[in-house]
Design a protein around this motif. Structure first.
Motif, PDB file in Angstrom:
ATOM      1  N   TYR A  51       0.823  -1.210   0.000  1.00 30.51           N
ATOM      2  CA  TYR A  51       0.000   0.000   0.000  1.00 30.51           C
ATOM      3  C   TYR A  51       0.858   1.261   0.000  1.00 30.51           C
ATOM      4  O   TYR A  51       0.604   2.202  -0.758  1.00 30.51           O
ATOM      5  CB  TYR A  51      -0.929  -0.005   1.225  1.00 30.51           C
ATOM      6  CG  TYR A  51      -1.969   1.092   1.197  1.00 30.51           C
ATOM      7  CD1 TYR A  51      -3.241   0.841   0.697  1.00 30.51           C
ATOM      8  CD2 TYR A  51      -1.690   2.368   1.677  1.00 30.51           C
ATOM      9  CE1 TYR A  51      -4.204   1.831   0.661  1.00 30.51           C
ATOM     10  CE2 TYR A  51      -2.647   3.367   1.646  1.00 30.51           C
ATOM     11  CZ  TYR A  51      -3.901   3.092   1.130  1.00 30.51           C
ATOM     12  OH  TYR A  51      -4.842   4.098   1.093  1.00 30.51           O
ATOM     13  N   ASN A 210      -6.748  12.643  -0.415  1.00 26.74           N
ATOM     14  CA  ASN A 210      -8.115  12.239  -0.746  1.00 26.74           C
ATOM     15  C   ASN A 210      -9.170  12.812   0.195  1.00 26.74           C
ATOM     16  O   ASN A 210     -10.225  13.225  -0.239  1.00 26.74           O
ATOM     17  CB  ASN A 210      -8.234  10.714  -0.744  1.00 26.74           C
ATOM     18  CG  ASN A 210      -9.644  10.248  -1.022  1.00 26.74           C
ATOM     19  OD1 ASN A 210     -10.220  10.594  -2.040  1.00 26.74           O
ATOM     20  ND2 ASN A 210     -10.227   9.491  -0.104  1.00 26.74           N
ATOM     21  N   LYS A 230      -2.881   8.376   1.394  1.00 27.52           N
ATOM     22  CA  LYS A 230      -3.991   7.429   1.442  1.00 27.52           C
ATOM     23  C   LYS A 230      -4.680   7.448   0.093  1.00 27.52           C
ATOM     24  O   LYS A 230      -5.110   8.495  -0.387  1.00 27.52           O
ATOM     25  CB  LYS A 230      -4.981   7.793   2.548  1.00 27.52           C
ATOM     26  CG  LYS A 230      -6.109   6.785   2.693  1.00 27.52           C
ATOM     27  CD  LYS A 230      -6.907   7.019   3.948  1.00 27.52           C
ATOM     28  CE  LYS A 230      -8.138   6.127   4.001  1.00 27.52           C
ATOM     29  NZ  LYS A 230      -7.818   4.687   3.918  1.00 27.52           N
ATOM     30  N   GLN A 231      -4.752   6.290  -0.535  1.00 27.53           N
ATOM     31  CA  GLN A 231      -5.356   6.204  -1.855  1.00 27.53           C
ATOM     32  C   GLN A 231      -6.821   6.627  -1.784  1.00 27.53           C
ATOM     33  O   GLN A 231      -7.499   6.378  -0.783  1.00 27.53           O
ATOM     34  CB  GLN A 231      -5.256   4.769  -2.374  1.00 27.53           C
ATOM     35  CG  GLN A 231      -3.829   4.290  -2.547  1.00 27.53           C
ATOM     36  CD  GLN A 231      -3.733   2.779  -2.705  1.00 27.53           C
ATOM     37  OE1 GLN A 231      -4.729   2.076  -2.687  1.00 27.53           O
ATOM     38  NE2 GLN A 231      -2.516   2.278  -2.847  1.00 27.53           N
ATOM     39  N   ASP A 273     -10.338   1.006  -3.396  1.00 35.23           N
ATOM     40  CA  ASP A 273      -9.117   1.817  -3.406  1.00 35.23           C
ATOM     41  C   ASP A 273      -8.730   2.136  -4.850  1.00 35.23           C
ATOM     42  O   ASP A 273      -8.823   1.281  -5.733  1.00 35.23           O
ATOM     43  CB  ASP A 273      -7.955   1.070  -2.737  1.00 35.23           C
ATOM     44  CG  ASP A 273      -8.071   1.073  -1.224  1.00 35.23           C
ATOM     45  OD1 ASP A 273      -8.620   2.047  -0.675  1.00 35.23           O
ATOM     46  OD2 ASP A 273      -7.610   0.108  -0.585  1.00 35.23           O
ATOM     47  N   PRO A 275      -5.423   3.309  -6.607  1.00 36.84           N
ATOM     48  CA  PRO A 275      -3.997   3.653  -6.560  1.00 36.84           C
ATOM     49  C   PRO A 275      -3.617   4.583  -7.713  1.00 36.84           C
ATOM     50  O   PRO A 275      -3.472   4.153  -8.852  1.00 36.84           O
ATOM     51  CB  PRO A 275      -3.295   2.297  -6.666  1.00 36.84           C
ATOM     52  CG  PRO A 275      -4.290   1.402  -7.332  1.00 36.84           C
ATOM     53  CD  PRO A 275      -5.647   1.892  -6.938  1.00 36.84           C
ATOM     54  N   VAL A 276      -3.445   5.864  -7.430  1.00 42.76           N
ATOM     55  CA  VAL A 276      -3.305   6.871  -8.490  1.00 42.76           C
ATOM     56  C   VAL A 276      -2.047   6.674  -9.334  1.00 42.76           C
ATOM     57  O   VAL A 276      -2.050   6.958 -10.537  1.00 42.76           O
ATOM     58  CB  VAL A 276      -3.339   8.299  -7.905  1.00 42.76           C
ATOM     59  CG1 VAL A 276      -4.722   8.623  -7.359  1.00 42.76           C
ATOM     60  CG2 VAL A 276      -2.280   8.472  -6.820  1.00 42.76           C
ATOM     61  N   TYR A 285       1.290  10.779  -7.284  1.00 48.12           N
ATOM     62  CA  TYR A 285       1.196  11.264  -5.896  1.00 48.12           C
ATOM     63  C   TYR A 285       2.357  12.184  -5.574  1.00 48.12           C
ATOM     64  O   TYR A 285       3.518  11.906  -5.882  1.00 48.12           O
ATOM     65  CB  TYR A 285       1.189  10.095  -4.909  1.00 48.12           C
ATOM     66  CG  TYR A 285       1.430  10.531  -3.480  1.00 48.12           C
ATOM     67  CD1 TYR A 285       0.458  11.236  -2.782  1.00 48.12           C
ATOM     68  CD2 TYR A 285       2.644  10.263  -2.846  1.00 48.12           C
ATOM     69  CE1 TYR A 285       0.684  11.663  -1.482  1.00 48.12           C
ATOM     70  CE2 TYR A 285       2.871  10.672  -1.534  1.00 48.12           C
ATOM     71  CZ  TYR A 285       1.894  11.380  -0.860  1.00 48.12           C
ATOM     72  OH  TYR A 285       2.120  11.796   0.428  1.00 48.12           O
TER      73      TYR A 285
END
Length: 383
Positions: A51, A210, A230-231, A273, A275-276, A285
């Motif tokens: 993560y 977020n 934090k996604q 979730d 994940p960018v 990010y």
């Protein structure tokens, strides 16, 4: 605090016997912070490493600010039922039991226990403001492997609290960077701030945060906007209408959700979730930027009014302040080691002190993310 010495003894024994028992370990670094994560679960450690990704290291470059011991166990369930919990007051508009607290006298100092009612996770929060050789680490007990998101929230809350003790301001907002400008996106819970942020990110540079942001003046006289890694956690309604996000669910799942009535889909609480760095682009990010404007969602899902944008400020439009204000929550303790009291909320003056001059893009009328994106991008060009 409890007057029952038997409960007091059992809780103290649980903490003392568990300290130092973790076998898995990694370090997690953020701007001006380093955390040592320990657990007895290989599965949980693998999930945390996945993560947090590039922020994980085995050789930290910063001093360790806090240690966590995160335990996969079922042994505390009987003990939980014996503790005289007090429900933590939820925010306006929220219902149902979520968190319950109990302040324990642990070897001469107060330690706060928090029970997640729906999952039976138990968290031990030391009063970080105090220095005490007998202070326990931040700890978690329970079905942690089944609820890694609660573990992630617990860790990241310590990062937020570290900043709040240094007089940073906590904002309830998503954030991104567009055209080298930092933009916070706030709104009442469920107002679509994460969805709009992801639409805007298509034309942006970096994802910052977020759901929580930290704000502080910097040496240039501007405001620093710092996020947490934090996604985005988004509902199915956000995914099914955004092609960029379709990979987060199967085609079969998407068709099931699309078949639901619009209002039922919008109200559905089933988080995914996003994940960018995988969905958008590498290094999407970024931990911080400057705060150049705020978008505040003051629109309605059902109305005949068209989507409109008004440029204002929190001084001119103080009714928008509640969308941004956020309590530090039950895990917070101040620089003197005092835990936040139940029901205490932040004051509007704290927010106006920092944010009175920041341009606010107020979105009114109908919820329409495509139109909102168009209006916001046009307004940003004028800032």
């Amino acid at each position: 605090m409890t007057s029952n010495p038997n409960i007091q003894k059992k809780l103290t024994k649980l903490i003392c016997e568990t300290k130092g028992s973790a076998t898995q370990s990694l370090y997690f670094e953020l701007p001006n912070a380093c955390y040592h994560l320990k657990t007895n679960s290989e599965a949980l450690m693998a999930e945390l490493a996945r993560y947090f990704g590039k922020l994980v290291t085995q050789t930290p470059t910063n001093r360790v600010h806090q240690t966590f011991e995160l335990n996969e166990t079922q042994q505390q369930l009987e003990l939980i039922e014996q503790i005289p919990w007090v429900d933590w007051t939820r925010e306006a508009g929220k219902s149902g039991r979520k968190d319950a607290i109990f302040d324990l006298d642990y070897q001469g100092q107060t330690v706060r226990l928090l029970h997640k009612v729906k999952t039976d996770m138990l968290f031990v929060q030391p009063a970080i403001g105090k220095t005490n050789d007998h202070q326990p680490p931040a700890m978690a007990f329970g079905p942690a492997e089944s609820h890694p998101n609660q573990i992630i929230n617990f860790i990241l809350t310590q990062y937020l609290n570290q900043h709040l003790r240094q007089n940073w301001l906590l904002g309830h907002a998503a954030a991104l960077q567009i055209n080298n400008k930092g933009i916070a996106v706030a709104g009442l819970s469920g107002g679509g701030k994460s969805t709009l942020m992801l639409h805007l990110l298509e034309s942006g540079q970096h994802f910052i945060s977020n759901d929580r942001v930290l704000i502080s003046p910097n040496i240039t006289g501007r405001l620093t906007l710092r996020g947490i890694p934090k996604q985005p956690r988004i509902n199915p309604g956000t995914i099914v209408h955004n092609p960029r996000l379709h990979s987060l669910m199967s085609d079969a799942q998407r068709q099931v959700f699309l078949a639901l009535p619009t209002e039922e889909l919008r109200a559905l609480e089933h988080k995914f979730d996003a994940p960018v760095d995988e969905i958008f682009w590498e290094n999407c990010y970024q931990p911080e930027t400057t705060l150049d404007a705020m978008i505040i969602l003051n629109w309605k899902p059902v109305t005949k009014e068209t989507t409109q944008l008004k440029i204002t400020s929190l001084t001119e439009s103080p009714y928008l302040l509640p969308a941004l204000m956020k309590s530090p929550g039950p895990f917070y303790s101040d620089v003197h080691g005092n835990f936040l009291k139940n029901g205490v909320i932040p004051t509007e003056s704290d927010y106006l002190k920092y944010l009175s001059k920041v341009p606010v893009l107020e979105l009114n009328g109908k919820v329409d993310f495509s139109k909102a994106k168009q209006l916001v991008l046009q307004a940003i060009e004028t800032l």
